[in-house]
Design a protein around this motif. Structure first.
Motif, mmCIF file in Angstrom:
data_model
loop_
_atom_site.group_PDB
_atom_site.id
_atom_site.type_symbol
_atom_site.label_atom_id
_atom_site.label_comp_id
_atom_site.label_asym_id
_atom_site.label_seq_id
_atom_site.Cartn_x
_atom_site.Cartn_y
_atom_site.Cartn_z
ATOM 1 N N ASN A 2 -1.354 -3.861 1.147
ATOM 2 C CA ASN A 2 -1.973 -3.245 2.316
ATOM 3 C C ASN A 2 -3.149 -4.063 2.830
ATOM 4 O O ASN A 2 -3.409 -4.104 4.044
ATOM 5 C CB ASN A 2 -2.437 -1.824 1.986
ATOM 6 C CG ASN A 2 -1.285 -0.840 2.025
ATOM 7 O OD1 ASN A 2 -0.251 -1.106 2.636
ATOM 8 N ND2 ASN A 2 -1.441 0.285 1.362
ATOM 9 N N ILE A 6 -3.740 -5.171 6.668
ATOM 10 C CA ILE A 6 -4.967 -4.857 7.402
ATOM 11 C C ILE A 6 -5.608 -6.129 7.949
ATOM 12 O O ILE A 6 -6.009 -6.199 9.116
ATOM 13 C CB ILE A 6 -5.954 -4.113 6.486
ATOM 14 C CG1 ILE A 6 -5.381 -2.764 6.061
ATOM 15 C CG2 ILE A 6 -7.295 -3.907 7.188
ATOM 16 C CD1 ILE A 6 -6.106 -2.147 4.878
ATOM 17 N N ARG A 168 4.131 1.655 6.174
ATOM 18 C CA ARG A 168 3.087 0.624 6.148
ATOM 19 C C ARG A 168 2.296 0.562 7.452
ATOM 20 O O ARG A 168 1.250 -0.099 7.512
ATOM 21 C CB ARG A 168 3.721 -0.731 5.868
ATOM 22 C CG ARG A 168 4.405 -0.820 4.504
ATOM 23 C CD ARG A 168 3.395 -0.791 3.371
ATOM 24 N NE ARG A 168 4.056 -0.819 2.066
ATOM 25 C CZ ARG A 168 3.416 -0.965 0.911
ATOM 26 N NH1 ARG A 168 2.099 -1.074 0.901
ATOM 27 N NH2 ARG A 168 4.086 -0.968 -0.217
ATOM 28 N N ALA A 171 -1.592 1.104 7.408
ATOM 29 C CA ALA A 171 -2.498 -0.017 7.137
ATOM 30 C C ALA A 171 -2.631 -0.906 8.366
ATOM 31 O O ALA A 171 -3.736 -1.344 8.720
ATOM 32 C CB ALA A 171 -1.986 -0.810 5.944
ATOM 33 N N THR A 219 -11.026 -1.319 -4.052
ATOM 34 C CA THR A 219 -9.714 -1.969 -3.984
ATOM 35 C C THR A 219 -9.298 -2.499 -5.348
ATOM 36 O O THR A 219 -8.155 -2.300 -5.787
ATOM 37 C CB THR A 219 -9.743 -3.121 -2.963
ATOM 38 O OG1 THR A 219 -10.060 -2.594 -1.668
ATOM 39 C CG2 THR A 219 -8.402 -3.815 -2.901
ATOM 40 N N MET A 239 -2.299 6.043 0.169
ATOM 41 C CA MET A 239 -2.182 4.746 0.829
ATOM 42 C C MET A 239 -3.193 4.626 1.953
ATOM 43 O O MET A 239 -3.766 3.543 2.174
ATOM 44 C CB MET A 239 -0.759 4.538 1.362
ATOM 45 C CG MET A 239 -0.538 3.167 1.996
ATOM 46 S SD MET A 239 1.156 2.863 2.523
ATOM 47 C CE MET A 239 1.984 2.713 0.935
ATOM 48 N N THR A 242 -6.645 3.994 0.216
ATOM 49 C CA THR A 242 -6.768 2.626 -0.297
ATOM 50 C C THR A 242 -6.796 1.612 0.841
ATOM 51 O O THR A 242 -7.432 0.560 0.726
ATOM 52 C CB THR A 242 -5.604 2.303 -1.255
ATOM 53 O OG1 THR A 242 -4.346 2.535 -0.592
ATOM 54 C CG2 THR A 242 -5.672 3.166 -2.507
ATOM 55 N N SER A 243 -6.137 1.937 1.943
ATOM 56 C CA SER A 243 -6.212 1.065 3.116
ATOM 57 C C SER A 243 -7.618 1.067 3.705
ATOM 58 O O SER A 243 -8.124 0.021 4.131
ATOM 59 C CB SER A 243 -5.193 1.503 4.173
ATOM 60 O OG SER A 243 -3.867 1.358 3.703
#
Length: 621
Positions: A2, A6, A168, A171, A219, A239, A242-243
């Motif tokens: 991710n 980003i 996805r 992200a 992270t 997700m 964490t992104s």
């Protein structure tokens, strides 16, 4: 991964906004041209090397999906191809696609198709920074909400959750939102000039520095602590969170003032690695699989170091002599557009002509890459029976996972005349339909090729006119399984009952498909070090020493098999007794039995057949 999405989205967005500010418009065509110039040359080299390997070196099992995988990689749809075949990213026990890693490049390229159009729309229809940013934040939230609806209990759901562009997108959308927010010179609609002093990334804001450090720590903690395919990552917004941590790290590092965090990432090695980072990403996975094919997975640290060194060297050479010249001068650096077209067409033609690999359905044994006759086959067991060819051809179907698959494929059939073996093995296929339970949240269900092979077992016995079907139960039986939502093992009567019911079902399928005889082998032993368990599964093994003992010496599994066989009057071919004896030795007559802890080595296969073939003939009488 991710963080990669980003960063890519953030940088691309900033570049597009700078183009809008400088020229008054964004050229979508020029954007696509720059992307092709940056990505295509090295991708063609990687795919060309994989194609050459498919022609010259790859075993049949690895060529099963190779042509389609190469085409999917070149057309940037590899992630959806993996979803459609229920691929499990963290599973390496079978034959993972050599272009599997291109799934993330496919996600990024699908994003590149639409991102300039989305940014143009935001600039056209929204007139303030907050409104332009909000649209992409909403897109990220919608992606996270959609991800929470995916069924992670199914193999298709797990593949979709990991590889899907729609998942996805959270992200990627966050990266775009950050790029839009920092790319304005105020709350209105004005965009930043180059090196604008109102750029928050030029201000040396202490809050961004702190945010970056928090993001970095969070992270790294996530990488270390969150299990692969954890439910929390998909069903509870993990997700997205964490992104956000990755985004905070990137924003902190993106400042153009020498803060401690920036200096940490600004050393010469890190900067050079950033420049050539596309190369290590492209080359590391094929290099890793080639090294595994040559040396096995037994020595994890040397394997990782060799992969890192070779990938970095290949990437550095690729950047210096291929990517950088093309970035500067385009295809003129290598002869113009005609040369590029010839290279692309050449790779496509070569890929389409790669010899077909092993089918997911059963097939007659024919493996020219292995010797069809061995002059001297040493004995596996002292005093074992000698093979006497039956008076008429004896058709036999060998059924199970990759162990019988490779035994049949590597069989020196000219040593065993009138023994006609049909290979119904399927690499990575568990005898049970219930998924293997590795970690607390990590399951390994049977994939689509396995389900196809199971469905093909009866028709294969019938079409091959096999008199005897031989089942070789898998080592998976010694592992925990999720049975109707409960994690069960050999201590549970319900799990033992599931094994016996599956054995009975296989016996019934063979007999109703025309096999007059049926036989079953025991599961041979090996050491846990030989098994070469991937690092992400080691912790699970450490928690269950009894499971480790059973996986190495499956005594309880073999007791269940033997008791079932006695009840159903099925002959048992005691492969475990032949291989293990009173004390297991990893070599016989100087020959290593296993090449990876699971499969019999090519050198040992004739010796296994020397013992197994007479047993098969006896069982068919």
């Amino acid at each position: 991964m991710n963080v990669f999405f980003i960063l890519s989205a953030f940088l691309i967005t900033r570049l597009l906004l700078a183009e809008q500010r400088e020229f008054g418009w964004i050229s979508v065509r020029e954007f696509y041209r720059r992307r092709v110039r940056r990505l295509a040359p090295a991708l063609l080299v990687m795919v060309g090397a994989v194609t050459l390997d498919g022609w010259a070196f790859a075993p049949a099992a690895e060529r099963t999906y190779l042509r389609g995988d190469i085409l999917a990689t070149l057309t940037y749809v590899m992630n959806w191809r993996l979803v459609l075949r229920d691929d499990q990213y963290f599973e390496e026990f079978t034959h993972p696609s050599i272009t599997r890693h291109a799934w993330s490049l496919s996600v990024e390229e699908q994003f590149y198709l639409v991102v300039p159009l989305l940014i143009i729309a935001a600039l056209t229809y929204a007139h303030r920074r907050s409104a332009r940013t909000a649209g992409f934040v909403v897109l990220a939230l919608a992606s996270a909400a959609w991800a929470s609806t995916i069924d992670l209990d199914s193999p298709g759901g797990q593949a979709h959750a990991y590889y899907g562009t729609d998942v996805r997108m959270q992200a990627l959308a966050l990266g775009v939102a950050a790029g839009v927010w920092t790319g304005h010179r105020g709350r209105g609609g004005g965009l930043l000039r180059a090196r604008d002093r109102r750029d928050p990334l030029d201000a040396g804001d202490r809050r961004l520095e702190i945010l970056g450090w928090v993001g970095l720590v969070a992270t790294l903690a996530g990488i270390a602590l969150i299990e692969p395919l954890s439910d929390w990552m998909f069903t509870r917004g993990g997700m997205l969170l964490t992104s956000l941590a990755g985004l905070a790290w990137i924003i902190g590092c993106a400042q153009r003032v020498p803060t401690p965090l920036v200096r940490l990432h600004a050393n010469r090695l890190a900067v050079h690695t950033g420049k050539i980072s596309y190369g290590p990403y492209l080359y590391h996975w094929p290099i890793y699989l080639w090294l595994v094919r040559a040396f096995g997975r037994g020595h994890v640290i040397p394997l990782a170091v060799a992969t890192l060194v070779l990938s970095y060297a290949a990437a550095d050479a690729s950047y210096r002599w291929l990517e950088k010249p093309v970035i500067k001068r385009g295809v003129r650096a290598f002869g113009g557009r005609r040369a590029g077209a010839v290279g692309l067409v050449g790779v496509l033609v070569a890929a389409l002509a790669i010899p077909a690999g092993a089918s997911t359905a059963a097939h007659e044994v024919s493996a020219p890459q292995y010797p069809q006759y061995v002059a001297h086959i040493p004995t596996l067991v002292e005093g074992q029976a000698t093979y006497t060819p039956p008076a008429r051809p004896l058709a036999v179907t060998l059924y199970g996972d990759s162990v019988p698959y490779f035994l049949a494929q590597r069989m020196p059939k000219d040593n065993f005349s009138n023994l006609v073996v049909t290979n119904a093995g399927a690499p990575g296929c568990d005898l049970l339909d219930a998924p293997v339970q590795w970690m607390a949240t990590r399951q390994q269900p049977n994939d689509a090729p396995c389900r196809e092979a199971k469905a093909a077992f009866g028709p294969t016995v019938r079409s091959s006119d096999s008199r005897l079907a031989v089942l070789m139960p898998t080592l998976y039986l010694a592992l925990r399984h999720d049975v109707d939502g409960k994690v069960l093992w050999l201590d549970d009567a319900a799990y033992r009952d599931l094994i016996t019911r599956t054995l009975t079902k296989t016996l019934t399928t063979a007999r109703t498909s025309g096999a007059a005889k049926f036989a079953v082998t025991t599961v041979p032993c090996r050491t846990i070090d030989e098994l070469q368990v991937p690092p992400e599964y080691r912790g699970d093994f450490d928690k269950f020493p009894q499971l480790v003992a059973e996986a190495g010496h499956p005594k309880r599994v073999n007791a269940i098999i033997t008791a079932w066989a006695k009840e159903h009057h099925v002959p048992v071919l005691d492969l475990a007794g032949a291989v293990c004896g009173s004390s297991y030795q990893p070599t016989r007559h100087g020959i290593t039995l296993y090449d990876d802890g699971i499969h019999f080595s090519p050198e040992a296969t004739p010796m296994i057949w020397g013992w197994l073939a007479p047993q098969i003939v006896a069982a068919a009488r």
